[in-house]
Enzyme design. Structure first.
Site, PDB file in Angstrom:
ATOM      1  N   LYS A  21      41.142  27.787  34.249  1.00 34.43           N
ATOM      2  CA  LYS A  21      41.276  28.346  35.605  1.00 34.43           C
ATOM      3  C   LYS A  21      40.248  29.447  35.844  1.00 34.43           C
ATOM      4  CE  LYS A  21      45.235  30.658  36.758  1.00 34.43           C
ATOM      5  NZ  LYS A  21      44.906  31.973  37.348  1.00 34.43           N
ATOM      6  N   SER A  22      40.145  30.403  34.936  1.00 29.50           N
ATOM      7  CA  SER A  22      39.209  31.512  35.134  1.00 29.50           C
ATOM      8  C   SER A  22      37.774  31.002  35.245  1.00 29.50           C
ATOM      9  CB  SER A  22      39.267  32.464  33.934  1.00 29.50           C
ATOM     10  OG  SER A  22      40.500  33.118  33.895  1.00 29.50           O
ATOM     11  N   ARG A  26      34.926  30.934  38.520  1.00 27.00           N
ATOM     12  CA  ARG A  26      33.591  31.533  38.385  1.00 27.00           C
ATOM     13  C   ARG A  26      32.492  30.500  38.560  1.00 27.00           C
ATOM     14  NH1 ARG A  26      37.376  34.538  36.000  1.00 27.00           N
ATOM     15  NH2 ARG A  26      37.015  36.733  35.486  1.00 27.00           N
ATOM     16  N   GLY A  93      45.060  35.871  42.627  1.00 28.31           N
ATOM     17  CA  GLY A  93      44.497  37.218  42.473  1.00 28.31           C
ATOM     18  C   GLY A  93      43.028  37.164  42.117  1.00 28.31           C
ATOM     19  N   GLN A 168      39.352  40.809  36.131  1.00 26.33           N
ATOM     20  CA  GLN A 168      39.179  40.695  37.581  1.00 26.33           C
ATOM     21  C   GLN A 168      38.481  41.933  38.127  1.00 26.33           C
ATOM     22  OE1 GLN A 168      43.018  39.692  39.237  1.00 26.33           O
ATOM     23  NE2 GLN A 168      43.026  37.690  38.253  1.00 26.33           N
ATOM     24  N   ASP A 313      47.877  36.256  29.484  1.00 29.36           N
ATOM     25  CA  ASP A 313      48.529  35.152  30.205  1.00 29.36           C
ATOM     26  C   ASP A 313      49.447  34.340  29.290  1.00 29.36           C
ATOM     27  OD1 ASP A 313      47.298  35.902  32.525  1.00 29.36           O
ATOM     28  OD2 ASP A 313      45.655  34.473  32.357  1.00 29.36           O
ATOM     29  N   LYS A 340      51.749  40.942  37.649  1.00 30.42           N
ATOM     30  CA  LYS A 340      51.216  39.573  37.705  1.00 30.42           C
ATOM     31  C   LYS A 340      51.898  38.833  38.867  1.00 30.42           C
ATOM     32  CE  LYS A 340      48.286  39.893  34.366  1.00 30.42           C
ATOM     33  NZ  LYS A 340      46.858  39.831  34.691  1.00 30.42           N
ATOM     34  N   ARG A 386      53.549  30.488  35.148  1.00 34.48           N
ATOM     35  CA  ARG A 386      53.653  30.642  33.690  1.00 34.48           C
ATOM     36  C   ARG A 386      55.092  30.895  33.247  1.00 34.48           C
ATOM     37  NH1 ARG A 386      48.320  30.165  32.618  1.00 34.48           N
ATOM     38  NH2 ARG A 386      46.909  31.457  33.836  1.00 34.48           N
TER      39      ARG A 386
HETATM   40  C1  S3P Z   1      41.846  36.573  35.123  1.00 36.78           C
HETATM   41  C2  S3P Z   1      42.082  37.793  34.553  1.00 36.78           C
HETATM   42  C3  S3P Z   1      43.419  38.248  34.155  1.00 36.78           C
HETATM   43  C4  S3P Z   1      44.381  37.090  34.022  1.00 36.78           C
HETATM   44  C5  S3P Z   1      44.309  36.160  35.198  1.00 36.78           C
HETATM   45  C6  S3P Z   1      42.912  35.589  35.339  1.00 36.78           C
HETATM   46  C7  S3P Z   1      40.466  36.231  35.530  1.00 36.78           C
HETATM   47  O1  S3P Z   1      43.914  39.141  35.150  1.00 36.78           O
HETATM   48  O2  S3P Z   1      45.690  37.569  33.862  1.00 36.78           O
HETATM   49  O3  S3P Z   1      45.220  35.083  35.044  1.00 36.78           O
HETATM   50  O4  S3P Z   1      40.187  35.042  35.798  1.00 36.78           O
HETATM   51  O5  S3P Z   1      39.630  37.138  35.579  1.00 36.78           O
HETATM   52  P1  S3P Z   1      43.573  40.723  35.128  1.00 36.78           P
HETATM   53  O6  S3P Z   1      42.130  40.897  35.353  1.00 36.78           O
HETATM   54  O7  S3P Z   1      44.394  41.286  36.245  1.00 36.78           O
HETATM   55  O8  S3P Z   1      44.013  41.191  33.773  1.00 36.78           O
END
Ligand code: S3P
Length: 448
Positions: A21-22, A26, A93, A168, A313, A340, A386
């Protein structure tokens, strides 16, 4: 749809999980910023990443989708158009925070909104550093919560020390820094996932790393390059815990991301007694390969400090592992879990209690005493993907029936999770191996 889960025999299978996902978020962002087309394969067709894709379409980037998991992104070299409407970030987020950094420097006005859960998530953590860079962002919700109204401005680089280890926050600042004058640095208290840094390097943006500090110079733009997203180790985590906690279970996860800033759970499960092995097969910007795990009777552990951002996560499903382990597991320094998709510390505590597990909830963690049989219960996802998946795994070990309600949210990160759950638990004749491969599926015709 509600999920109904019963105790299952030891897992024995080989599988692939959907794209990270991350990294999927990006890849859309960097490819959109490149001056030319990039093909992204292995993209996660989860709702969070689709929100990012739609946001860039609204900003004037042509994105074709010849298959569910393949995008052809015609990057616009960092030039975006004024979107006709506000941008809906859904539940994501990552979309909202990273886009804020990027949009803060564009000569357009945008408004970022999201669902009820996103509307409760803190934005001060990005507003503070971005404002110091000269951004004009107004949070319309109480206490700096979304929606966010952004009016593009000329930004200047900063040297920022972040109070939270958050990828993030780091990424929002680095994306803003690409368009700022001078250099921009971010220092974090512990290393958070470093996908943005790796992807900047892969797309040819120079970057300096010194310990926990990352620095970039304003003005660089990504060069167009094709990219393959590896499987999401956070999605693999559910099956890894299911296997780790069952003596006799064996699981192999193929084509999964092995970025060391994300694989902390392998060390945690090994400390708890599971036999875990990693095999790196390649690195195309992100390392990927195979994870093998053999289950055992787990023992309690301690999860704290710099390990926390690496397993952030995975903590809901690691809490389930703790409930299955002999002894008391202590999780601390994890107050971030309270902000979260839901307050995950409260959710884990109440759901484990409902399953008969002794839990003490602390301001920044949990003490979980495992080793007693779990009791099936009716549990709501609380709108958090989750939480839904972690407690589905708990249900595989519980006496009686576990029902998970409110499961639609799982599509944000793991579409198809419940199908896989049913397949790995279905009775099979001895010696019949189960191999689950993800096939490329055609996209909706409207997206061609
Ligand atoms: C993420 C960073 C994390 C993670 C989220 C995805 C990202 O959050 O918990 O599921 O893709 O950069 P935080 O940056 O708030 O820790």
């Amino acid at each position: 749809m509600d999920w109904i889960i019963r105790k299952a025999p030891a897992l024995s299978c080989e599988l692939e999980v959907p794209g990270d996902k991350s990294i999927s978020h990006r890849s859309v962002m960097l490819a959109s910023l490149a001056d030319g087309p990039c093909v992204v394969r292995g993209f996660l067709p989860g709702e969070d990443c689709l929100s990012t894709k739609e946001a860039f379409r609204a900003l004037g980037v042509k994105i074709e989708r010849p298959a569910q998991t393949t995008l052809i992104i015609h990057g616009t070299g960092g030039r975006f158009i004024q979107p006709a409407q506000e941008i809906d970030c859904g539940n994501s987020g990552t979309t909202m925070r990273l886009l804020s950094g990027l949009l803060a420097a564009q000569p357009i006005q945008t408004r970022l909104t999201g669902d009820a859960s996103l509307a409760k998530r803190p934005m001060k953590r990005i507003l503070d550093p971005l404002s110091r860079m000269g951004a004009h962002i107004v949070a319309e919700g109480a206490q700096d919560r979304p929606p966010l109204r952004i009016e593009g401005a000329q930004l200047r680089g900063i040297d920022y020390t972040s109070p939270v280890a958050s990828a993030q926050v780091k990424s929002a600042i680095l994306l803003a820094g690409l368009f700022a004058s001078g250099s921009t640095s971010v220092t974090e208290p512990h290393l958070s996932r470093d996908h943005t840094e790796r992807m900047f390097e892969y797309f040819g943006i120079p970057l300096k790393r010194e310990g926990l500090k990352v620095t970039i110079n304003g003005g660089s733009r990504p060069q167009p390059r094709d990219f393959r997203v590896p499987g999401d180790v956070s999605s693999a985590a559910f099956w890894l815990v299911a296997a780790a906690a069952q003596p006799g279970a064996r699981l192999r996860v193929n084509r999964v991301g092995l970025n060391p800033s994300r694989t902390g759970l392998l060390g945690t499960l090994a400390r708890m007694g599971a036999r875990v092995r990693e095999f790196e097969h390649g690195n195309s910007g992100e390392p990927f390969g195979t994870i093998e795990i053999e289950g055992t009777a787990l023992r309690a552990t301690r999860i704290a400090g710099k390990e926390i951002p690496n397993v952030i996560d995975e903590l809901p499903v690691l809490a389930v592992a703790a409930a299955l382990a002999e002894g008391t597991t202590i999780i601390s320094d994890a107050a971030e879990l309270r902000v979260k998709e839901t307050d995950r510390l409260a959710a884990i505590a109440s759901h484990l209690t409902a399953m008969g597990v002794p839990v003490v909830e602390k301001p920044d963690g949990l003490e979980i005493t495992g080793g007693q049989p779990l009791r099936g219960a009716r549990l709501d996802s609380l709108g958090d993907h989750r939480i839904a998946m972690a407690f589905a795994i708990a249900g595989l070990f519980a006496e009686g029936e576990t029902v998970i309600t409110g499961t639609d949210c799982v599509n944000t990160s793991y579409p198809g999770f419940y199908d896989v759950l049913q397949r790995v638990c279905a009775p099979r004749s001895p010696g019949t191996p189960l191999v689950i491969r993800l096939e490329e599926e055609p996209a909706d015709s409207t997206e061609a």
